[in-house]
Design a protein around this motif. Structure first.
Motif, PDB file in Angstrom:
ATOM      1  N   ASP A   1      51.111  19.807  -0.093  1.00  0.00           N
ATOM      2  CA  ASP A   1      51.314  20.564   1.151  1.00  0.00           C
ATOM      3  C   ASP A   1      50.939  19.731   2.376  1.00  0.00           C
ATOM      4  N   ILE A   2      49.829  19.005   2.304  1.00  0.00           N
ATOM      5  CA  ILE A   2      49.413  18.148   3.423  1.00  0.00           C
ATOM      6  C   ILE A   2      50.494  17.107   3.690  1.00  0.00           C
TER       7      ILE A   2
ATOM      8  N   ASP B   1      53.587  18.700   5.247  1.00  0.00           N
ATOM      9  CA  ASP B   1      53.359  19.034   6.660  1.00  0.00           C
ATOM     10  C   ASP B   1      53.474  17.811   7.558  1.00  0.00           C
TER      11      ASP B   1
ATOM     12  N   ALA C   1      39.038  16.251   1.781  1.00  0.00           N
ATOM     13  CA  ALA C   1      40.189  16.328   2.692  1.00  0.00           C
ATOM     14  C   ALA C   1      40.954  17.623   2.465  1.00  0.00           C
ATOM     15  N   CYS C   2      41.120  18.005   1.204  1.00  0.00           N
ATOM     16  CA  CYS C   2      41.831  19.252   0.886  1.00  0.00           C
ATOM     17  C   CYS C   2      41.082  20.470   1.418  1.00  0.00           C
TER      18      CYS C   2
ATOM     19  N   THR D   1      38.943  20.545   3.841  1.00  0.00           N
ATOM     20  CA  THR D   1      38.992  20.490   5.306  1.00  0.00           C
ATOM     21  C   THR D   1      40.317  21.036   5.803  1.00  0.00           C
ATOM     22  N   TYR D   2      41.396  20.633   5.165  1.00  0.00           N
ATOM     23  CA  TYR D   2      42.731  21.126   5.498  1.00  0.00           C
ATOM     24  C   TYR D   2      42.788  22.649   5.369  1.00  0.00           C
TER      25      TYR D   2
ATOM     26  N   ASN E   1      40.828  24.570   8.006  1.00  0.00           N
ATOM     27  CA  ASN E   1      41.413  24.525   9.348  1.00  0.00           C
ATOM     28  C   ASN E   1      42.595  25.472   9.487  1.00  0.00           C
TER      29      ASN E   1
ATOM     30  N   LYS F   1      44.943  26.404   7.182  1.00  0.00           N
ATOM     31  CA  LYS F   1      46.097  26.282   6.289  1.00  0.00           C
ATOM     32  C   LYS F   1      45.778  27.034   4.992  1.00  0.00           C
TER      33      LYS F   1
END
Length: 91
Positions: free
Chosen positions: A41-42, A45, A78-79, A81-82, A85, A87
């Protein structure tokens, strides 16, 4: 409240290994299935392939810190954090 976590689909916890090329070097990354979905997904995007996203984050950390201690842990953070935020992931 624990039912929210203990009732999670077992497939999300399944470890999956993927062979990827990071900065020209082929390596294997092993993460839980749910993290691979978030990474997809990241990347989507950002209009990147998964390999492009992984290479970019790898190079950014090398540039900032000079080394990566544990890349899979970095990817998990990182996941999260995503997701934190705003998502949300749809499996």
């Amino acid at each position: 409240m624990c039912e929210l976590y203990s009732g999670t689909e077992l497939a999300l916890f399944e470890l999956k290994s993927r062979s990827v090329r990071l900065d020209g070097v082929v390596t294997s990354i092993r993460l839980e299935a749910v993290f691979w979905k978030v990474i997809e997904d990241i990347a989507s995007d950002a209009d990147l392939s998964v390999a492009e996203f992984l290479t970019r984050i790898y190079k950014e950390v090398i540039t900032k810190r000079g080394e990566i201690g544990n890349f899979t842990s970095l990817l998990r953070v990182a996941c999260t954090t995503y997701l934190n935020n705003g998502k949300r992931i749809v499996l």
